[in-house]
Design an enzyme around this catalytic site. Structure first.
Site: not given
Ligand code: ADP
Length: 457
Positions: A15, A34, A42, A226, A285, A395, A424
């Protein structure tokens, strides 16, 4: 330290990447934050399969009757009609364009001649990236952000959203891996793309006490919710938080999802310790997970033969996982049913009866026991593969409420200016239960909308 961009995107999964790329291509100066040392979330560790109705591979395979309407109906029904209809409509109408964007603009390679039909889908419509994982997606997205010169800051954890007097979100504070506090100002807006909260046991229990320590998770350690907490703190509305999905077929020792076991979508069966089938293998699932937990020991065995293996070649494409499972004694290859049964101490006569029935049902095309919707395959010939598995948290369907333009809404249903969300972290698409292949379709469809919208406003 203070830094100023037009757009701040939080979270570098699918996303976040797609939002950042679209915002940049609309002319914005973008930073992607990140918190982990590496990008991908994920999305990276997922199977990467993506539903797109009436896609080019379906047409190549002669599937000509799939439509956005059918996909919409499957998705709504799969989530017990708790998804927001207008949002699911956007997903259904745009999933194909999102897949074409990945193929044409991001240069993602999908298999030209194979699709998955995940549980709950009425058509075989999930595109499979080469390698059968999200690595292909994230590698190509990262290459695109490099080419577009988008700034990515890893080890950068976003913490608090900032608002001006008018209530508009104007940026976010963050802490770097070395402990530096940095304020990222956003002239245009902030996009939250932080993923779900599957790895946060306390948060899981807060919203659904049954999703406690007894479940491991398939998710990355970064999936701690978060973005949900950050937005809630400034008044965002949450929805559907109790809906937490387990993936049925995971490693009983680590909780990691089993992609070798994608042979289930090509005809592998599920049996219990007694050697009996107990659920339709292409059920939702949640249904399969619940059924597994009700069996002796709360686990299942997945069984398939070389004929099924040759269709999807899941062992060949996931050789590392296969080797690991064999080493752990969780997967066994045997030439005969007897050997397979013996390895896991399953009653061999019952297992043979089960397999005889499956062979009959494969011939007649009618599964009289569980109505397998894909049609069972013959298990007459070995060698056989048998794998032990348990459900694991996969999920979180709930999260932020967004509108059609991915704007985050507050408790009163009003737009919080300057704040957008996709992926997500949002809670409005999947209802009680996300169907396989729908997360990838969701994150790219709404990630792209968020990236365009934040610049357009
Ligand atoms: P989506 O499928 O919605 O894109 P993902 O799980 O693939 O979700 O990606 C979400 C990303 O956001 C992960 O790489 C996670 O480490 C990152 N993330 C989560 N919390 C924070 C935060 N507080 N600051 C920066 N990055 C974050």
């Amino acid at each position: 330290v203070e830094q100023t961009y037009d757009v701040v995107v939080i979270g570098a999964g699918g996303a976040g990447f797609s939002a950042a790329i679209e915002a940049k291509s609309a002319g914005a100066n973008v930073v992607l934050l990140e918190k982990m040392p590496a990008v991908g979330g994920n999305t990276l560790i997922s199977g990467g399969e993506m539903n797109a109705p009436d896609n080019w591979v379906e047409r190549a395979l002669g599937i000509t009757d799939d439509t956005a309407d059918l996909f919409y109906n499957d998705t709504m029904k799969g989530g017990d009609n708790l998804g927001d209809p207008k949002m699911v409509r956007i997903l259904a109408d745009n999933a194909l364009a999102s897949a074409e964007w990945l193929r044409d603009d991001i240069k993602v390679e999908f298999l030209p001649d194979h699709l998955f039909q995940f549980g709950g889908h009425s058509r075989k419509r999930a595109l499979i990236p080469v390698g059968h994982t999200g690595v292909e997606l994230i590698t190509k997205l990262k290459a695109k952000t490099d080419a577009d010169q988008i700034t990515i800051k890893t080890n950068m954890k976003a913490e608090t959203l900032l608002k001006d007097e008018s209530g508009k979100v104007t940026g976010v504070t963050a802490t770097s891996g070395t402990g530096d506090k940095i304020t990222f100002h956003a002239n245009k807006g902030v996009i939250i793309a932080t993923g779900g909260f599957g790895s946060n046991v306390e948060m899981r229990k807060k919203y659904n006490p049954t999703m406690d320590e007894k479940y491991m998770t398939t998710d990355t350690p970064g999936s701690t919710g978060d973005g949900i907490v950050m937005a809630e703190t400034i008044g965002a509305k949450l929805t559907n938080m109790e809906s937490i999905q387990t993936y049925p077929i995971c490693n009983p020792e680590t909780g990691v999802i089993s992609l070798v076991a994608d042979s289930r979508f090509d005809g592998a069966i599920l049996i219990n310790q007694e050697g009996k089938r107990f659920v339709e293998e292409l059920e939702r699932r949640d249904v399969i997970s619940k059924a597994i937990l009700a069996q002796t020991g709360g686990y299942t065995y997945q069984l398939w033969n070389q004929g099924i293996e040759d269709i999807g070649k899941t062992i060949e494409v996931h050789q590392d996982e296969y080797d690991q499972l064999v080493k752990q004694g969780l997967l066994f290859k045997g030439d005969t049913i007897e050997e397979a049964a013996d390895f896991f101490k399953i009653d061999v006569n019952t297992l043979k009866e089960t397999i005889n029935k499956v062979n009959d049902y494969a011939k007649t095309g009618k599964d009289l026991d569980f109505k397998h919707r894909g049609g069972l395959k013959s298990l007459e010939k070995g060698p056989y593969y048998i794998e032990k598995a348990v459900p694991s948290v996969h999920h979180t369907m709930g999260g932020l409420v967004i509108d059609e333009k991915t704007r985050v809404l507050n408790e009163k249903g009003e737009v919080i200016p300057g704040l957008f969300a996709a992926g997500e972290v949002t809670g409005v698409i999947h209802g009680t239960n996300r169907l396989g292949g729908n997360a990838i379709a969701d994150i790219f469809t709404f990630g792209r909308i968020a990236g365009k919208q934040v610049v357009a406003e």
